[in-house]
Design a protein around this motif. Structure first.
Motif, PDB file in Angstrom:
ATOM      1  N   MET A  27       0.848  -1.174   0.000  1.00  0.00           N
ATOM      2  CA  MET A  27       0.000   0.000   0.000  1.00  0.00           C
ATOM      3  C   MET A  27       0.885   1.225   0.000  1.00  0.00           C
ATOM      4  SD  MET A  27      -2.806   1.218   2.822  1.00  0.00           S
ATOM      5  CE  MET A  27      -4.142   0.251   2.177  1.00  0.00           C
ATOM      6  N   GLY A  28       0.488   2.232  -0.756  1.00  0.00           N
ATOM      7  CA  GLY A  28       1.227   3.476  -0.773  1.00  0.00           C
ATOM      8  C   GLY A  28       1.105   4.203   0.552  1.00  0.00           C
ATOM      9  N   ALA A  29       1.987   5.188   0.740  1.00  0.00           N
ATOM     10  CA  ALA A  29       1.978   5.929   1.997  1.00  0.00           C
ATOM     11  C   ALA A  29       0.687   6.726   2.155  1.00  0.00           C
ATOM     12  CB  ALA A  29       3.184   6.860   2.057  1.00  0.00           C
ATOM     13  N   MET A  30       0.166   6.683   3.344  1.00  0.00           N
ATOM     14  CA  MET A  30      -1.044   7.441   3.688  1.00  0.00           C
ATOM     15  C   MET A  30      -0.616   8.502   4.693  1.00  0.00           C
ATOM     16  SD  MET A  30      -4.391   7.885   3.488  1.00  0.00           S
ATOM     17  CE  MET A  30      -4.673   6.491   2.403  1.00  0.00           C
ATOM     18  N   ASN A  31      -1.094   9.722   4.503  1.00  0.00           N
ATOM     19  CA  ASN A  31      -0.823  10.765   5.489  1.00  0.00           C
ATOM     20  C   ASN A  31      -2.145  11.285   6.029  1.00  0.00           C
ATOM     21  OD1 ASN A  31      -1.811  12.781   3.684  1.00  0.00           O
ATOM     22  ND2 ASN A  31       0.196  12.911   2.715  1.00  0.00           N
ATOM     23  N   SER A  32      -2.055  12.157   7.002  1.00  0.00           N
ATOM     24  CA  SER A  32      -3.274  12.616   7.668  1.00  0.00           C
ATOM     25  C   SER A  32      -4.192  13.388   6.721  1.00  0.00           C
ATOM     26  CB  SER A  32      -2.945  13.451   8.904  1.00  0.00           C
ATOM     27  OG  SER A  32      -2.216  14.611   8.551  1.00  0.00           O
TER      28      SER A  32
ATOM     29  N   LEU B 157     -20.230   3.348   8.691  1.00  0.00           N
ATOM     30  CA  LEU B 157     -19.299   4.407   8.301  1.00  0.00           C
ATOM     31  C   LEU B 157     -17.853   3.947   8.457  1.00  0.00           C
ATOM     32  CD1 LEU B 157     -21.113   7.481   9.881  1.00  0.00           C
ATOM     33  CD2 LEU B 157     -21.042   6.838   7.459  1.00  0.00           C
ATOM     34  N   MET B 158     -17.543   3.232   9.550  1.00  0.00           N
ATOM     35  CA  MET B 158     -16.179   2.718   9.749  1.00  0.00           C
ATOM     36  C   MET B 158     -15.822   1.705   8.669  1.00  0.00           C
ATOM     37  SD  MET B 158     -14.705   4.241  12.173  1.00  0.00           S
ATOM     38  CE  MET B 158     -15.762   5.678  12.160  1.00  0.00           C
ATOM     39  N   ARG B 159     -16.804   0.857   8.300  1.00  0.00           N
ATOM     40  CA  ARG B 159     -16.556  -0.118   7.233  1.00  0.00           C
ATOM     41  C   ARG B 159     -16.216   0.618   5.938  1.00  0.00           C
ATOM     42  NH1 ARG B 159     -21.274  -4.162   5.521  1.00  0.00           N
ATOM     43  NH2 ARG B 159     -22.252  -2.173   5.019  1.00  0.00           N
ATOM     44  N   ALA B 160     -16.941   1.697   5.642  1.00  0.00           N
ATOM     45  CA  ALA B 160     -16.671   2.474   4.430  1.00  0.00           C
ATOM     46  C   ALA B 160     -15.285   3.103   4.478  1.00  0.00           C
ATOM     47  CB  ALA B 160     -17.744   3.536   4.236  1.00  0.00           C
ATOM     48  N   VAL B 161     -14.894   3.627   5.646  1.00  0.00           N
ATOM     49  CA  VAL B 161     -13.551   4.184   5.789  1.00  0.00           C
ATOM     50  C   VAL B 161     -12.516   3.096   5.520  1.00  0.00           C
ATOM     51  CG1 VAL B 161     -11.861   5.132   7.428  1.00  0.00           C
ATOM     52  CG2 VAL B 161     -14.182   6.053   7.372  1.00  0.00           C
ATOM     53  N   TYR B 162     -12.720   1.930   6.116  1.00  0.00           N
ATOM     54  CA  TYR B 162     -11.777   0.823   5.948  1.00  0.00           C
ATOM     55  C   TYR B 162     -11.627   0.430   4.478  1.00  0.00           C
ATOM     56  CZ  TYR B 162      -9.848  -3.863   6.068  1.00  0.00           C
ATOM     57  OH  TYR B 162      -9.085  -4.969   5.828  1.00  0.00           O
ATOM     58  N   TRP B 163     -12.743   0.237   3.786  1.00  0.00           N
ATOM     59  CA  TRP B 163     -12.661  -0.189   2.390  1.00  0.00           C
ATOM     60  C   TRP B 163     -12.077   0.894   1.504  1.00  0.00           C
ATOM     61  CZ3 TRP B 163     -12.278  -4.908   1.080  1.00  0.00           C
ATOM     62  CH2 TRP B 163     -12.859  -5.894   1.868  1.00  0.00           C
ATOM     63  N   ARG B 164     -12.374   2.143   1.767  1.00  0.00           N
ATOM     64  CA  ARG B 164     -11.775   3.220   0.970  1.00  0.00           C
ATOM     65  C   ARG B 164     -10.287   3.338   1.245  1.00  0.00           C
ATOM     66  NH1 ARG B 164     -16.331   7.915   0.164  1.00  0.00           N
ATOM     67  NH2 ARG B 164     -18.003   6.452  -0.375  1.00  0.00           N
ATOM     68  N   LEU B 165      -9.906   3.091   2.469  1.00  0.00           N
ATOM     69  CA  LEU B 165      -8.484   3.084   2.804  1.00  0.00           C
ATOM     70  C   LEU B 165      -7.777   1.965   2.051  1.00  0.00           C
ATOM     71  CD1 LEU B 165      -6.141   4.130   4.548  1.00  0.00           C
ATOM     72  CD2 LEU B 165      -6.964   2.646   6.378  1.00  0.00           C
ATOM     73  N   CYS B 166      -8.369   0.781   2.038  1.00  0.00           N
ATOM     74  CA  CYS B 166      -7.790  -0.339   1.287  1.00  0.00           C
ATOM     75  C   CYS B 166      -7.730  -0.020  -0.200  1.00  0.00           C
ATOM     76  CB  CYS B 166      -8.594  -1.619   1.511  1.00  0.00           C
ATOM     77  SG  CYS B 166      -8.437  -2.287   3.169  1.00  0.00           S
TER      78      CYS B 166
ATOM     79  N   THR C 131      -4.741  -2.407  -1.849  1.00  0.00           N
ATOM     80  CA  THR C 131      -4.601  -3.617  -1.055  1.00  0.00           C
ATOM     81  C   THR C 131      -5.980  -4.182  -0.767  1.00  0.00           C
ATOM     82  OG1 THR C 131      -2.632  -2.730  -0.011  1.00  0.00           O
ATOM     83  CG2 THR C 131      -3.715  -4.541   1.125  1.00  0.00           C
ATOM     84  N   PRO C 132      -6.205  -5.447  -1.093  1.00  0.00           N
ATOM     85  CA  PRO C 132      -7.529  -6.006  -0.787  1.00  0.00           C
ATOM     86  C   PRO C 132      -7.767  -6.077   0.707  1.00  0.00           C
ATOM     87  CG  PRO C 132      -6.029  -7.721  -1.524  1.00  0.00           C
ATOM     88  CD  PRO C 132      -5.299  -6.414  -1.669  1.00  0.00           C
ATOM     89  N   GLY C 133      -8.973  -5.788   1.117  1.00  0.00           N
ATOM     90  CA  GLY C 133      -9.330  -5.826   2.523  1.00  0.00           C
ATOM     91  C   GLY C 133      -9.675  -7.223   2.978  1.00  0.00           C
TER      92      GLY C 133
ATOM     93  N   THR D 241      -4.405  -1.020   9.484  1.00  0.00           N
ATOM     94  CA  THR D 241      -4.037  -0.692   8.104  1.00  0.00           C
ATOM     95  C   THR D 241      -3.198   0.575   8.071  1.00  0.00           C
ATOM     96  OG1 THR D 241      -6.045  -1.757   7.293  1.00  0.00           O
ATOM     97  CG2 THR D 241      -4.940  -0.248   5.792  1.00  0.00           C
ATOM     98  N   LEU D 242      -3.595   1.573   8.849  1.00  0.00           N
ATOM     99  CA  LEU D 242      -2.820   2.819   8.895  1.00  0.00           C
ATOM    100  C   LEU D 242      -1.440   2.608   9.508  1.00  0.00           C
ATOM    101  CD1 LEU D 242      -5.563   5.404   9.822  1.00  0.00           C
ATOM    102  CD2 LEU D 242      -4.248   5.298   7.698  1.00  0.00           C
TER     103      LEU D 242
END
Length: 104
Positions: free
Chosen positions: A1-6, A36-45, A50-52, A74-75
């Motif tokens: 996964m590419g770098a994620m920042n705030s 909403l948390m599930r949506a955040v997780y899948w969008r983050l993936c 990276t598959p969730g 993941t973060l």
């Protein structure tokens, strides 16, 4: 996964909030916060390609915590520089609770 920042993560959370009507419509047996948390997780993936992990929605009371942990894990692997995601997630849930008229 590419770098994620705030800043990127904040955009993901804002996108989830913007799309909440569609997200909450298909939330099955999940409480709104967990959906909403599930949506955040899948969008983050998806942001990193990276598959969730697939999760069975068997216990609605614990799904929020499970997705929060998945987002945090993941973060931990992809955030550069490291940042605390809790304020972003807390704000997302707070906004939801205000919208549905519950104190949180």
């Amino acid at each position: 996964m590419g770098a994620m920042n705030s800043e990127k993560f904040e955009k993901i959370c804002d996108g989830v909030w913007r799309d909440r009507a569609a997200i909450l419509t298909g939330c099955d047996n999940l409480r709104g916060e967990a959906a909403l948390m599930r949506a955040v997780y899948w969008r983050l993936c998806n942001a990193g390609g990276t598959p969730g992990k697939d999760i069975v929605d068997s216990d609605p009371e614990h799904m929020l915590l499970i997705y929060q942990r998945l987002v945090g894990g993941t973060l931990t692997q992809c955030s550069r520089p490291r940042f605390d995601s809790a304020p972003f997630l807390k704000e997302l849930v707070r906004r939801y609770m205000l919208e549905v008229g519950q104190s949180g």
